[in-house]
Design a protein around this motif. Sequence first.
Motif, PDB file in Angstrom:
ATOM      1  N   GLU A  67       0.801  -1.076   0.198  1.00  0.00           N
ATOM      2  CA  GLU A  67      -0.204   0.098  -0.023  1.00  0.00           C
ATOM      3  C   GLU A  67       0.946   1.198   0.061  1.00  0.00           C
ATOM      4  OE1 GLU A  67      -4.020  -1.405   2.430  1.00  0.00           O
ATOM      5  OE2 GLU A  67      -2.656  -0.107   3.424  1.00  0.00           O
ATOM      6  N   HIS A  68       2.176   1.063   0.350  1.00  0.00           N
ATOM      7  CA  HIS A  68       2.727   2.279   0.845  1.00  0.00           C
ATOM      8  C   HIS A  68       3.580   2.736  -0.604  1.00  0.00           C
ATOM      9  CE1 HIS A  68       4.497   4.813   3.753  1.00  0.00           C
ATOM     10  NE2 HIS A  68       5.814   4.709   3.391  1.00  0.00           N
ATOM     11  N   LYS A  69       3.997   1.967  -1.549  1.00  0.00           N
ATOM     12  CA  LYS A  69       4.916   2.271  -2.516  1.00  0.00           C
ATOM     13  C   LYS A  69       4.409   3.471  -3.419  1.00  0.00           C
ATOM     14  CE  LYS A  69       3.461  -1.468  -5.378  1.00  0.00           C
ATOM     15  NZ  LYS A  69       4.227  -2.618  -6.003  1.00  0.00           N
ATOM     16  N   ALA A  70       3.176   3.471  -3.544  1.00  0.00           N
ATOM     17  CA  ALA A  70       2.647   4.499  -4.461  1.00  0.00           C
ATOM     18  C   ALA A  70       2.122   5.940  -3.937  1.00  0.00           C
ATOM     19  CB  ALA A  70       1.555   3.963  -5.173  1.00  0.00           C
ATOM     20  N   ARG A  71       2.506   6.064  -2.861  1.00  0.00           N
ATOM     21  CA  ARG A  71       2.312   7.294  -2.027  1.00  0.00           C
ATOM     22  C   ARG A  71       3.163   8.414  -2.327  1.00  0.00           C
ATOM     23  NH1 ARG A  71       0.403   3.745   2.583  1.00  0.00           N
ATOM     24  NH2 ARG A  71      -1.879   3.896   2.817  1.00  0.00           N
ATOM     25  N   THR A  72       2.720   9.699  -2.471  1.00  0.00           N
ATOM     26  CA  THR A  72       3.376  10.778  -2.475  1.00  0.00           C
ATOM     27  C   THR A  72       4.254  11.197  -1.058  1.00  0.00           C
ATOM     28  OG1 THR A  72       1.451  12.374  -1.953  1.00  0.00           O
ATOM     29  CG2 THR A  72       1.787  11.799  -4.228  1.00  0.00           C
ATOM     30  N   GLU A  74       3.613  13.896   0.490  1.00  0.00           N
ATOM     31  CA  GLU A  74       2.829  14.577   1.465  1.00  0.00           C
ATOM     32  C   GLU A  74       1.754  13.652   2.109  1.00  0.00           C
ATOM     33  OE1 GLU A  74      -1.263  17.505   1.214  1.00  0.00           O
ATOM     34  OE2 GLU A  74      -0.225  16.911  -0.332  1.00  0.00           O
ATOM     35  N   GLU A  75       1.482  12.451   1.105  1.00  0.00           N
ATOM     36  CA  GLU A  75       0.696  11.522   1.824  1.00  0.00           C
ATOM     37  C   GLU A  75       1.325  10.479   2.572  1.00  0.00           C
ATOM     38  OE1 GLU A  75      -2.046  10.591  -2.337  1.00  0.00           O
ATOM     39  OE2 GLU A  75      -0.191   9.652  -2.025  1.00  0.00           O
ATOM     40  N   VAL A  76       2.409  10.195   2.371  1.00  0.00           N
ATOM     41  CA  VAL A  76       3.169   9.467   3.599  1.00  0.00           C
ATOM     42  C   VAL A  76       3.519  10.224   4.854  1.00  0.00           C
ATOM     43  CG1 VAL A  76       5.565   8.643   4.210  1.00  0.00           C
ATOM     44  CG2 VAL A  76       4.902   8.333   1.613  1.00  0.00           C
ATOM     45  N   PHE A  77       3.570  11.447   4.695  1.00  0.00           N
ATOM     46  CA  PHE A  77       3.534  12.284   5.896  1.00  0.00           C
ATOM     47  C   PHE A  77       2.052  12.055   6.731  1.00  0.00           C
ATOM     48  CE2 PHE A  77       2.082  16.243   8.085  1.00  0.00           C
ATOM     49  CZ  PHE A  77       3.247  16.397   9.160  1.00  0.00           C
TER      50      PHE A  77
END
Length: 257
Positions: A67-72, A74-77
């Motif tokens: 789920e994590h690999k496609a996040r920007t 800002e999204e990860v933050f």
Amino acid sequence: MDEALVTLDISGSIARIALNRPGKRNAISDALLEALDAAVLRAQREARAIIIQGNGPCFSAGLDLGEHKARTAEEVFHHSRGWHQVFRRIRTGRIPAIAAIHGACVGGGLELAGACHIRVADPTAFFALPEGTRGIFVGGGASVHVARLIGLGRMADMMLTGRALDAAAAERAGLVTYVTEAGGAPAKADELAAKVAKMAPLTVMGVLQALPRIQDMSEEDGLFVESMMAAMAQTGPEAQAGLAAFLEKRAAKAGEQ
């Protein structure tokens, strides 16, 4: 709450929460985190102690990287801040939480265990922070809370080299509170939960709310808060009953519980 991802059983004063994604080694997806939060909220309303464990082969292998690999960025933050919110609810909630650990307790799984107040592990348990070797960084609170448990130097070593600690090493490092025989972590957690569920609420409040804050205070401020907490707890009805039982030799002495 999605029962397929998290199970919750409340028996008497003890709530048992289990991560229930065994085919994925209880990797923490967004949906699992949401279900965990709902279970914790209900447990804190209805019980006096929480046990958190994992169904299947391990406690938790951590973040669901799929789920994590496609996040920007800002999204990860904001995703990281969401983890902080859920784990803060455990750490600063009204009732103690005990982690019963077997198998992998890795990355976000270790951050979840670190949010609990007591950690019990059997000899199959191992602990790691592999984020560094994967080119990422911890995001569920480890840089503050796991580092406080094991020390900055040991955490840096685990992140830089991928080192894993077995249960015995984790106990020596201060990460694990109890080591049991194989398969014995849930039973030990049950035993401990039964004890802490009987604690006076004001004492529990002091341990969960005042004690962590005292660690961040100056010496004089910390001692002042300690005195205030002592005044509150020792004049409560549970304390008066407990002191009377001790003075009348109806209560067990220290070390006999």
